[in-house]
Write a protein that holds these residues in place. Structure first.
Motif, PDB file in Angstrom:
ATOM      1  N   ARG A  89       0.824  -1.207   0.000  1.00 24.08           N
ATOM      2  CA  ARG A  89       0.000   0.000   0.000  1.00 24.08           C
ATOM      3  C   ARG A  89       0.860   1.260   0.000  1.00 24.08           C
ATOM      4  N   GLU A  90       0.173   2.407   0.018  1.00 25.59           N
ATOM      5  CA  GLU A  90       0.778   3.714  -0.224  1.00 25.59           C
ATOM      6  C   GLU A  90       1.801   4.129   0.838  1.00 25.59           C
ATOM      7  N   ASN A  91       2.659   5.081   0.424  1.00 25.06           N
ATOM      8  CA  ASN A  91       3.602   5.763   1.327  1.00 25.06           C
ATOM      9  C   ASN A  91       4.616   4.822   1.959  1.00 25.06           C
ATOM     10  N   SER A  92       4.971   3.775   1.239  1.00 30.51           N
ATOM     11  CA  SER A  92       5.982   2.845   1.743  1.00 30.51           C
ATOM     12  C   SER A  92       7.331   3.145   1.098  1.00 30.51           C
ATOM     13  N   LEU A  93       8.371   3.124   1.914  1.00 32.40           N
ATOM     14  CA  LEU A  93       9.738   3.322   1.440  1.00 32.40           C
ATOM     15  C   LEU A  93      10.472   1.997   1.616  1.00 32.40           C
ATOM     16  N   ILE A  94      10.808   1.366   0.493  1.00 32.17           N
ATOM     17  CA  ILE A  94      11.375   0.018   0.512  1.00 32.17           C
ATOM     18  C   ILE A  94      12.755   0.068  -0.130  1.00 32.17           C
ATOM     19  N   GLY A  95      13.754  -0.476   0.557  1.00 27.24           N
ATOM     20  CA  GLY A  95      15.131  -0.408   0.100  1.00 27.24           C
ATOM     21  C   GLY A  95      15.442  -1.345  -1.052  1.00 27.24           C
ATOM     22  N   GLN A 107       1.027  -2.805   4.707  1.00 26.16           N
ATOM     23  CA  GLN A 107      -0.167  -1.990   4.866  1.00 26.16           C
ATOM     24  C   GLN A 107       0.026  -0.488   4.688  1.00 26.16           C
ATOM     25  N   GLY A 108       1.192  -0.058   4.283  1.00 20.94           N
ATOM     26  CA  GLY A 108       1.398   1.349   3.963  1.00 20.94           C
ATOM     27  C   GLY A 108       2.027   2.144   5.081  1.00 20.94           C
ATOM     28  N   ASP A 109       2.630   3.295   4.693  1.00 18.99           N
ATOM     29  CA  ASP A 109       3.343   4.157   5.641  1.00 18.99           C
ATOM     30  C   ASP A 109       4.417   3.375   6.386  1.00 18.99           C
ATOM     31  N   CYS A 110       5.052   2.448   5.677  1.00 25.44           N
ATOM     32  CA  CYS A 110       6.074   1.590   6.265  1.00 25.44           C
ATOM     33  C   CYS A 110       7.442   1.919   5.682  1.00 25.44           C
ATOM     34  N   CYS A 111       8.466   1.588   6.446  1.00 29.70           N
ATOM     35  CA  CYS A 111       9.842   1.742   5.987  1.00 29.70           C
ATOM     36  C   CYS A 111      10.545   0.395   6.143  1.00 29.70           C
ATOM     37  N   ILE A 112      11.156  -0.087   5.053  1.00 32.42           N
ATOM     38  CA  ILE A 112      11.826  -1.383   5.060  1.00 32.42           C
ATOM     39  C   ILE A 112      13.219  -1.200   4.477  1.00 32.42           C
ATOM     40  N   GLY A 113      14.240  -1.650   5.196  1.00 34.38           N
ATOM     41  CA  GLY A 113      15.618  -1.456   4.769  1.00 34.38           C
ATOM     42  C   GLY A 113      16.060  -2.414   3.675  1.00 34.38           C
ATOM     43  N   ASN A 114      17.344  -2.355   3.338  1.00 33.93           N
ATOM     44  CA  ASN A 114      17.909  -3.163   2.260  1.00 33.93           C
ATOM     45  C   ASN A 114      18.008  -4.642   2.650  1.00 33.93           C
ATOM     46  N   TYR A 115      17.820  -5.494   1.665  1.00 35.05           N
ATOM     47  CA  TYR A 115      18.043  -6.937   1.783  1.00 35.05           C
ATOM     48  C   TYR A 115      17.171  -7.614   2.841  1.00 35.05           C
ATOM     49  N   THR A 116      16.099  -6.995   3.237  1.00 30.16           N
ATOM     50  CA  THR A 116      15.191  -7.665   4.167  1.00 30.16           C
ATOM     51  C   THR A 116      14.365  -8.702   3.407  1.00 30.16           C
ATOM     52  N   ILE A 130      11.082  -1.374   9.625  1.00 31.65           N
ATOM     53  CA  ILE A 130      11.880  -2.594   9.624  1.00 31.65           C
ATOM     54  C   ILE A 130      13.264  -2.274   9.063  1.00 31.65           C
ATOM     55  N   GLY A 131      14.307  -2.710   9.745  1.00 30.72           N
ATOM     56  CA  GLY A 131      15.668  -2.416   9.335  1.00 30.72           C
ATOM     57  C   GLY A 131      16.134  -3.226   8.146  1.00 30.72           C
ATOM     58  N   SER A 132      17.445  -3.247   7.946  1.00 23.84           N
ATOM     59  CA  SER A 132      18.061  -3.981   6.847  1.00 23.84           C
ATOM     60  C   SER A 132      18.487  -5.374   7.292  1.00 23.84           C
ATOM     61  N   TYR A 133      18.523  -6.307   6.340  1.00 25.99           N
ATOM     62  CA  TYR A 133      18.982  -7.679   6.562  1.00 25.99           C
ATOM     63  C   TYR A 133      18.141  -8.411   7.605  1.00 25.99           C
ATOM     64  N   VAL A 134      16.891  -8.068   7.676  1.00 27.67           N
ATOM     65  CA  VAL A 134      15.961  -8.704   8.614  1.00 27.67           C
ATOM     66  C   VAL A 134      15.327  -9.920   7.938  1.00 27.67           C
ATOM     67  N   TRP A 135      15.054 -10.945   8.715  1.00 29.89           N
ATOM     68  CA  TRP A 135      14.341 -12.133   8.238  1.00 29.89           C
ATOM     69  C   TRP A 135      13.001 -12.246   8.965  1.00 29.89           C
ATOM     70  N   GLN A 154       0.204   2.452  16.396  1.00 27.87           N
ATOM     71  CA  GLN A 154       1.588   2.466  16.865  1.00 27.87           C
ATOM     72  C   GLN A 154       2.352   1.352  16.155  1.00 27.87           C
ATOM     73  N   GLY A 155       3.210   1.749  15.238  1.00 33.21           N
ATOM     74  CA  GLY A 155       3.935   0.759  14.443  1.00 33.21           C
ATOM     75  C   GLY A 155       5.012   0.034  15.223  1.00 33.21           C
ATOM     76  N   VAL A 156       5.369  -1.136  14.745  1.00 29.01           N
ATOM     77  CA  VAL A 156       6.444  -1.950  15.303  1.00 29.01           C
ATOM     78  C   VAL A 156       7.773  -1.506  14.700  1.00 29.01           C
ATOM     79  N   THR A 157       8.844  -1.572  15.491  1.00 28.02           N
ATOM     80  CA  THR A 157      10.196  -1.270  15.010  1.00 28.02           C
ATOM     81  C   THR A 157      11.070  -2.512  15.163  1.00 28.02           C
ATOM     82  N   ILE A 158      11.767  -2.875  14.084  1.00 23.91           N
ATOM     83  CA  ILE A 158      12.632  -4.054  14.098  1.00 23.91           C
ATOM     84  C   ILE A 158      14.027  -3.645  13.623  1.00 23.91           C
ATOM     85  N   GLY A 159      15.050  -3.947  14.419  1.00 20.50           N
ATOM     86  CA  GLY A 159      16.416  -3.572  14.094  1.00 20.50           C
ATOM     87  C   GLY A 159      17.063  -4.485  13.066  1.00 20.50           C
TER      88      GLY A 159
END
Length: 255
Positions: A89-95, A107-116, A130-135, A154-159
């Motif tokens: 969905r909209e407003n997602s920034l995906i590496g 579901q949108g308005d999410c941020c996902i790092g590289n190689y996840t 969600i950070g990078s290199y996450v499984w 309230q979104g979840v944060t994953i390192g």
């Protein structure tokens, strides 16, 4: 190659050597970079009033498999790949080089790092970070509403480098730090410190994750996983991980 049944807006920008399958719909303001592949029955740039910008950008070499839907308003890096029936969905920034398994739901308005990497049936709630290199393994569920239904999301944060095994449920607003390992079917209600093994329902911190050993070779520590698993990752990243491991081993010998 563009299939004759595909419907492509004249306002879309299609790069070189792009393949678009049968019965696809490419809406206005979609930009597909070079060497992308879009599977049949996919829809890109679906409009929504929730989008902050009226543009969808998908990086070079991406593979979007059949029946996937990606809304307008997101920026997706190169080497992106999906399974079938994926929704973003909209407003997602995906590496770069992110993988979404079949029936994945961003579901949108999410941020996902590289190689996840996400396996099948993963649900990523709105405002997740969600950070990078996450499984994220099959059926991981990241929630965002502490008193459903409400507007208090309230979104979840994953390192970086975290591993969430199959069927993990993460409650709204929780932070999971770098190098954490969450065991299968765990329910995560509280923040998890860096590098810990977390397990149970209700879950709790069990120990440092670096205690765990590989099932096929107990001599090898399983975590942090980047010390032993390198398939599919950039050579420069792998070399950096190996150097870090070497420096750490030398420091331990001096002690």
């Amino acid at each position: 190659m563009i299939h004759q049944t595909a419907i492509i807006s004249s306002n879309a920008k299609i790069g070189h050597n792009v393949t678009i399958g049968a019965f696809c719909i490419i809406h206005d303001d979609v930009e597909l970079a070079d060497n992308c592949v879009v599977g049949s029955y996919s829809e890109l740039g679906l409009t929504t009033p929730l989008a902050n910008v009226k543009q969808l950008t998908i990086g070079k070499g991406s593979i979007i498999r059949s029946h996937s839907v990606i809304y307008i308003g997101s920026i997706i890096g190169e080497g992106f790949s999906t399974g079938h029936h994926v929704t973003v969905r909209e407003n997602s920034l995906i590496g770069n080089f992110v993988q979404l398994g079949s029936r994945g739901d961003i579901q949108g308005d999410c941020c996902i790092g590289n190689y996840t990497k996400m396996h099948a049936d993963v649900h990523v709630g709105k405002f997740s970070n969600i950070g990078s290199y996450v499984w994220l393994f099959p059926e991981v569920l990241l929630t965002n509403d502490p008193t459903p239904p409400s507007e208090n999301l309230q979104g979840v944060t994953i390192g970086d480098f975290a591993v969430l095994a199959a069927k993990v449920l993460v409650l709204p607003g929780v932070t999971i730090q770098k190098d954490t390992v969450v065991a299968a079917s765990s329910v995560v209600k509280t923040d998890i410190p860096e590098g810990m093994l977390f397990s149970g329902n209700p879950g709790k911190v069990i120990c440092n994750a670096n205690i765990l050993r590989c099932a096929d070779n107990p001599k090898i520590k399983a975590y942090p996983w980047r010390k032993r698993f390198h398939r599919g990752y950039d050579e420069n990243d792998v070399q950096q991980w190996l150097n870090e491991n070497k420096q750490l081993n030398m420091a331990h010998k001096k002690v």
